[in-house]
Motif scaffolding. Structure first.
Motif, PDB file in Angstrom:
ATOM      1  N   ASP A 107     -23.378-108.371  36.038  1.00  0.00           N
ATOM      2  CA  ASP A 107     -22.767-109.311  37.443  1.00  0.00           C
ATOM      3  C   ASP A 107     -21.162-110.049  37.266  1.00  0.00           C
ATOM      4  O   ASP A 107     -21.214-110.745  36.734  1.00  0.00           O
ATOM      5  CB  ASP A 107     -23.995-109.509  38.099  1.00  0.00           C
ATOM      6  N   VAL A 108     -20.419-109.364  38.262  1.00  0.00           N
ATOM      7  CA  VAL A 108     -19.438-110.159  38.119  1.00  0.00           C
ATOM      8  C   VAL A 108     -19.591-111.512  38.781  1.00  0.00           C
ATOM      9  O   VAL A 108     -20.502-111.538  40.533  1.00  0.00           O
ATOM     10  CB  VAL A 108     -18.494-108.839  38.601  1.00  0.00           C
ATOM     11  N   CYS A 109     -19.583-112.844  38.082  1.00  0.00           N
ATOM     12  CA  CYS A 109     -20.125-114.074  38.752  1.00  0.00           C
ATOM     13  C   CYS A 109     -18.784-114.441  39.457  1.00  0.00           C
ATOM     14  O   CYS A 109     -18.150-115.588  40.020  1.00  0.00           O
ATOM     15  CB  CYS A 109     -20.749-114.888  38.099  1.00  0.00           C
ATOM     16  N   ASP A 110     -17.581-114.307  38.618  1.00  0.00           N
ATOM     17  CA  ASP A 110     -15.683-114.753  38.838  1.00  0.00           C
ATOM     18  C   ASP A 110     -14.570-114.112  38.677  1.00  0.00           C
ATOM     19  O   ASP A 110     -14.563-113.241  37.655  1.00  0.00           O
ATOM     20  CB  ASP A 110     -15.575-115.988  38.110  1.00  0.00           C
ATOM     21  N   VAL A 111     -14.028-113.777  39.359  1.00  0.00           N
ATOM     22  CA  VAL A 111     -12.373-113.745  39.679  1.00  0.00           C
ATOM     23  C   VAL A 111     -11.193-113.788  40.046  1.00  0.00           C
ATOM     24  O   VAL A 111     -11.553-114.799  40.973  1.00  0.00           O
ATOM     25  CB  VAL A 111     -12.236-112.137  40.164  1.00  0.00           C
ATOM     26  N   ARG A 112     -10.586-114.552  38.701  1.00  0.00           N
ATOM     27  CA  ARG A 112      -9.622-115.060  39.226  1.00  0.00           C
ATOM     28  C   ARG A 112      -8.205-114.356  38.873  1.00  0.00           C
ATOM     29  O   ARG A 112      -8.076-113.756  37.637  1.00  0.00           O
ATOM     30  CB  ARG A 112      -9.679-116.415  38.137  1.00  0.00           C
ATOM     31  N   VAL A 113      -7.382-114.244  39.303  1.00  0.00           N
ATOM     32  CA  VAL A 113      -6.231-114.247  39.613  1.00  0.00           C
ATOM     33  C   VAL A 113      -5.515-114.863  38.826  1.00  0.00           C
ATOM     34  O   VAL A 113      -5.259-116.470  37.927  1.00  0.00           O
ATOM     35  CB  VAL A 113      -5.145-114.255  40.610  1.00  0.00           C
ATOM     36  N   ARG A 114      -4.979-114.275  37.273  1.00  0.00           N
ATOM     37  CA  ARG A 114      -3.512-114.839  36.428  1.00  0.00           C
ATOM     38  C   ARG A 114      -2.406-114.602  36.400  1.00  0.00           C
ATOM     39  O   ARG A 114      -2.683-113.236  36.126  1.00  0.00           O
ATOM     40  CB  ARG A 114      -4.785-115.313  35.047  1.00  0.00           C
ATOM     41  N   GLY A 115      -1.322-114.496  37.023  1.00  0.00           N
ATOM     42  CA  GLY A 115      -0.146-113.766  36.856  1.00  0.00           C
ATOM     43  C   GLY A 115      -0.529-112.363  37.301  1.00  0.00           C
ATOM     44  O   GLY A 115      -0.691-113.044  38.387  1.00  0.00           O
ATOM     45  N   THR A 116      -0.094-111.440  36.734  1.00  0.00           N
ATOM     46  CA  THR A 116      -0.164-110.726  37.406  1.00  0.00           C
ATOM     47  C   THR A 116      -1.447-109.777  36.764  1.00  0.00           C
ATOM     48  O   THR A 116      -1.293-108.834  36.936  1.00  0.00           O
ATOM     49  CB  THR A 116       1.386-109.338  37.123  1.00  0.00           C
ATOM     50  N   GLY A 117      -2.146-109.954  36.214  1.00  0.00           N
ATOM     51  CA  GLY A 117      -3.654-109.762  35.716  1.00  0.00           C
ATOM     52  C   GLY A 117      -4.512-111.106  36.564  1.00  0.00           C
ATOM     53  O   GLY A 117      -4.265-111.230  37.284  1.00  0.00           O
ATOM     54  N   MET A 118      -6.001-111.095  35.891  1.00  0.00           N
ATOM     55  CA  MET A 118      -6.760-111.614  36.520  1.00  0.00           C
ATOM     56  C   MET A 118      -8.070-112.249  35.371  1.00  0.00           C
ATOM     57  O   MET A 118      -7.939-110.973  34.297  1.00  0.00           O
ATOM     58  CB  MET A 118      -7.875-110.610  37.120  1.00  0.00           C
ATOM     59  N   VAL A 119      -8.863-112.887  35.392  1.00  0.00           N
ATOM     60  CA  VAL A 119     -10.051-113.044  34.371  1.00  0.00           C
ATOM     61  C   VAL A 119     -11.075-112.314  35.410  1.00  0.00           C
ATOM     62  O   VAL A 119     -11.262-113.179  36.540  1.00  0.00           O
ATOM     63  CB  VAL A 119      -9.972-114.260  34.642  1.00  0.00           C
ATOM     64  N   LEU A 120     -11.986-111.929  34.047  1.00  0.00           N
ATOM     65  CA  LEU A 120     -12.605-111.090  34.894  1.00  0.00           C
ATOM     66  C   LEU A 120     -14.529-112.253  33.723  1.00  0.00           C
ATOM     67  O   LEU A 120     -14.844-112.539  33.077  1.00  0.00           O
ATOM     68  CB  LEU A 120     -13.045-109.788  34.430  1.00  0.00           C
ATOM     69  N   SER A 121     -14.994-112.748  34.570  1.00  0.00           N
ATOM     70  CA  SER A 121     -16.234-113.732  34.214  1.00  0.00           C
ATOM     71  C   SER A 121     -17.219-112.687  34.862  1.00  0.00           C
ATOM     72  O   SER A 121     -18.149-112.579  35.950  1.00  0.00           O
ATOM     73  CB  SER A 121     -16.759-114.253  35.079  1.00  0.00           C
ATOM     74  N   VAL A 122     -17.901-112.650  33.661  1.00  0.00           N
ATOM     75  CA  VAL A 122     -19.177-111.619  33.758  1.00  0.00           C
ATOM     76  C   VAL A 122     -20.561-111.959  32.831  1.00  0.00           C
ATOM     77  O   VAL A 122     -20.933-112.581  32.397  1.00  0.00           O
ATOM     78  CB  VAL A 122     -19.013-110.469  33.253  1.00  0.00           C
ATOM     79  N   ARG A 123     -21.576-112.142  34.159  1.00  0.00           N
ATOM     80  CA  ARG A 123     -23.003-112.753  33.615  1.00  0.00           C
ATOM     81  C   ARG A 123     -23.978-111.053  33.290  1.00  0.00           C
ATOM     82  O   ARG A 123     -24.060-110.703  33.707  1.00  0.00           O
ATOM     83  CB  ARG A 123     -23.983-113.144  34.493  1.00  0.00           C
TER      84      ARG A 123
END
Length: 205
Positions: free
Chosen positions: A3-19
């Motif tokens: 399950d995706v538990c967090d999505v953060r924008v970083r520059g032109t990409g993103m950081v995806l946190s997955v449980r």
């Protein structure tokens, strides 16, 4: 699945946190720098947590996948990278997504369900009936193919154990064609193989 538990924008990409408790509980735990396929896209683990992991998603990955549509709570398919010496089932999947496709229709066939996916004409040219295709990271056999679509048939186990079982018509998925076909097309040239080339190569009387 995870399950995706967090999505953060970083520059032109993103950081995806997955449980991902199923991965976190393995005897051989996830490690920094290893690869994990998330919905079929190969991502590098940049942080390991007790219940999952984080991965950075580059702008190029966002461009050719459905990751821009991911939000907190979304279910994703997960697979660790194959190790040399492991038993190989299905077909070789690199995790290099070609494009995002869309579910056009579903059709029941007894206990199974046929899924028709829309794709670009260029992608469809690399898909063959009875060949392999990866949909959201799931290795599937192609049952039919058209100019800008293809069909796969899912058994109950596949629908239950992956995100495809809950995919609505109109839902977007990551697509990866069989890499062997890509190499063949590249070797034959942009326009494929002509009758004259076949005759010159000796494939005629």
């Amino acid at each position: 699945m995870g399950d995706v538990c967090d999505v953060r924008v970083r520059g032109t990409g993103m950081v995806l946190s997955v449980r991902a408790p199923a991965l976190a509980s393995l005897e051989d735990p996830l490690r920094l720098g290893e690869s994990v396929a998330v919905n079929g896209a190969c991502l590098t683990v940049t942080a390991v947590r007790a219940d999952g992991f984080e991965a950075e998603v580059l702008e190029e990955t966002l461009r050719c996948t459905m990751f821009r549509a991911l939000s907190v709570g979304a279910r994703v398919n997960l697979e660790r990278a194959l190790r040399l010496g492991d038993r190989l089932g299905g077909h070789l999947v690199s995790g290099h997504v070609d494009e995002a496709g869309v579910l056009l229709a579903q059709r029941a066939e007894g206990e199974d369900v046929a899924f028709r996916f829309g794709c670009s004409a260029a992608f469809a040219r690399g898909v063959v009936r009875k060949g392999s295709v990866a949909v959201a990271g799931v290795s599937l056999t192609v049952s039919a193919v058209g100019a800008d679509w293809f069909e796969v048939t899912l058994i109950p186990t596949t629908r239950r154990e992956t995100t495809l079982g809950a995919l609505p018509v109109g839902g977007r998925v990551n697509l990866e064609a069989d890499v062997l076909g890509a190499y063949v097309r590249r070797a034959l040239g942009r326009d494929g193989c002509s009758l004259e080339q076949l005759i010159a190569a000796g494939f005629a009387d």
